[in-house]
Motif scaffolding. Sequence first.
Motif, short mmCIF file in Angstrom:
data_model
loop_
_atom_site.label_atom_id
_atom_site.label_comp_id
_atom_site.label_asym_id
_atom_site.label_seq_id
_atom_site.Cartn_x
_atom_site.Cartn_y
_atom_site.Cartn_z
N ASN A 31 0.75 -10.57 -3.12
CA ASN A 31 0.06 -9.29 -2.76
C ASN A 31 1.13 -8.12 -3.52
N LYS A 32 0.46 -6.89 -3.54
CA LYS A 32 1.21 -5.77 -4.13
C LYS A 32 1.38 -5.95 -5.55
N SER A 33 0.45 -6.78 -6.31
CA SER A 33 0.85 -7.07 -7.67
C SER A 33 0.56 -5.51 -8.60
N ASP A 34 0.33 -4.65 -7.86
CA ASP A 34 0.03 -3.31 -8.47
C ASP A 34 1.38 -2.59 -8.57
N LEU A 35 2.18 -3.23 -7.91
CA LEU A 35 3.69 -2.73 -8.09
C LEU A 35 4.66 -3.49 -8.81
N PRO A 36 5.84 -3.18 -9.33
CA PRO A 36 6.71 -4.03 -10.06
C PRO A 36 7.17 -5.16 -9.13
N GLY A 40 2.14 -14.91 6.89
CA GLY A 40 3.20 -14.13 6.02
C GLY A 40 4.09 -13.36 6.90
N GLU A 41 5.15 -12.77 5.99
CA GLU A 41 6.02 -12.06 6.73
C GLU A 41 5.59 -10.74 7.08
N PRO A 42 5.93 -9.88 7.98
CA PRO A 42 5.65 -8.55 8.49
C PRO A 42 5.55 -7.75 6.96
N ASN A 43 4.40 -7.01 6.95
CA ASN A 43 4.27 -5.81 5.86
C ASN A 43 4.11 -6.51 4.49
N ALA A 44 3.65 -7.78 4.61
CA ALA A 44 3.20 -8.54 3.22
C ALA A 44 1.84 -7.87 2.79
N GLY A 45 1.17 -7.50 3.86
CA GLY A 45 -0.21 -6.89 3.54
C GLY A 45 -1.43 -7.71 3.92
N LYS A 46 -0.93 -8.64 5.16
CA LYS A 46 -2.22 -9.48 5.63
C LYS A 46 -3.26 -8.77 5.95
N SER A 47 -2.89 -7.65 6.81
CA SER A 47 -4.08 -6.73 7.50
C SER A 47 -4.92 -6.26 6.58
N SER A 48 -4.01 -5.88 5.44
CA SER A 48 -5.02 -5.01 4.01
C SER A 48 -5.85 -6.08 3.66
N LEU A 87 -5.65 -2.81 11.75
CA LEU A 87 -4.97 -1.58 11.60
C LEU A 87 -3.82 -2.06 10.48
N VAL A 88 -3.70 -0.98 9.50
CA VAL A 88 -2.79 -1.22 8.16
C VAL A 88 -1.70 -0.30 8.62
N SER A 89 -0.49 -0.41 8.50
CA SER A 89 0.60 0.33 8.84
C SER A 89 1.88 0.12 7.82
N SER A 103 -4.14 -7.42 -5.27
CA SER A 103 -3.44 -6.15 -4.94
C SER A 103 -4.33 -5.75 -3.73
N ALA A 104 -4.23 -5.84 -2.16
CA ALA A 104 -5.05 -5.60 -1.35
C ALA A 104 -5.51 -3.92 -1.39
N LEU A 105 -4.66 -3.38 -2.07
CA LEU A 105 -4.76 -1.73 -2.05
C LEU A 105 -5.85 -1.56 -2.98
N THR A 106 -5.84 -2.29 -4.20
CA THR A 106 -6.61 -1.78 -5.34
C THR A 106 -7.97 -2.79 -5.49
#
Length: 450
Positions: A330-335, A223-231, A243-245, A352-355
Amino acid sequence: MSFPTDTIAALGTPAGTSAIAVVRASGPQVRAMVAAIFGVTPPPRHAQHADYRDAKGTLVDDVLFTFFAAPNSFTGEDTVEISCHGNPFIAQKILEDLFARGCRPAEAGEFSKRAFLNGRLDLSQAEAVMDLIHARSERALAAANQQLRGALGRQMELLISQLVNVLAIIEAYIDFPDEDLPAENRQAVLLQLEQLQTATARLLATSHYGAMLRDGIKTVILGEPNAGKSSLLNRLVGRERALVSAEPGTTRDYLEERILVGPHALRLIDTAGLNPAPSSLEKRGMDKTLEQAAEADLFLWVLDATRPLPALPASTAGRLSPANTIVVVNKSDLPAAPGLAVPTGYPCVPVSALTGIGLEELRTLVSGLADSFQVKTGDDLIAINARHAHALNQARQCLETATAKLCERGSTELVASDLRGALDAFGQISGKVDNEQVLDRLFSTFCIGK
Ligand code: GDP
């Protein structure tokens, strides 16, 4: 083939401290040795509690030992298994005593090699013992168990007997070189050869799945950078492995972790993000991503729900298909980004890798896709290894050549020679080939004590 006349001994459990350790010995001296150490030769297959005293009479440990009489043992020889306390010093003392009494240290795989030489296991079953020891997933365990119970051996016997029938028809005409094979015999033989080729190809097709079972399904997160692969990797692994950043391009190298998803073992690989305009350092990371992608079995293509659909580099896109890729939004917790269009035709799951939302659905999709990699060969779960594939490829080539020669009305003698080549190649799988070098090479990859 030389048959062993000496007695071997080795530790059958890993070196180190544990509740118990098992030392075992196999060979013609075992019966007398058991009588000398314990003062009795107990009935076979009965565990006995006894003191272990070395040859000088010094007490070493309080043990449980089981005697197995030939031919009803793993190796087919008289065997003893001694369970002592799991202290490496005690196990070593017992081993040293067995060596002092005339055993020699077993080489890697030597117990299994003896089982094979004594006809207790065919070669594919001996390999299955190793697969069983190394199986790390339910599916790998099931395949190893089926192979150990002779699933592959039975298939090979079937092919061998069919091939022997064909060879018999052909060889009947070798003695009469002037007589051509009657048309109906030629047709019957060609039909049988075609069936043999189909069955060989079907077994060969299980080779890739076999590698996945033994090594794990190579799963690349793209995926592209920051898509949430590491998360996502961290979520699936269950701990903070990568490492997540918030800063794009933090993953420069790839990371690999083994996980279980349902009955499947996966080698999960997090890669550097695919950036359409990379810096030179990012470019090096991306090259590694592409290398990993070239050999992947399964892809998790991670999209950022808050951003428009990115393009994948052509070299990667060429490998992705609905049969091997899951689109993970990913990030389906956001609009979601207005008008976010996901690639059509692909299995797709919002997460959502976050939740943790959607992770169970993702696991179900991964497990389903992994199931689809299994090649069906009748009721048995057969998944051949690289050695089997090599032999089957040889057999296939011989069968093809024989078929071509028959079609060109070539000499029956030459056709028979190709068929014998195929027979030899089939025989290698279960070990009906008298080749000491092949056996030595194979068993040396086993562990000591097995
Ligand atoms: P990578 O570059 O693709 O490996 O992405 P990372 O896993 O490093 O994540 C990039 C940023 O996105 C970090 O700030 C994460 O906290 C954030 N992030 C990752 N997954 C999610 C998610 O599901 N929801 C939200 N809101 N943020 C996420």
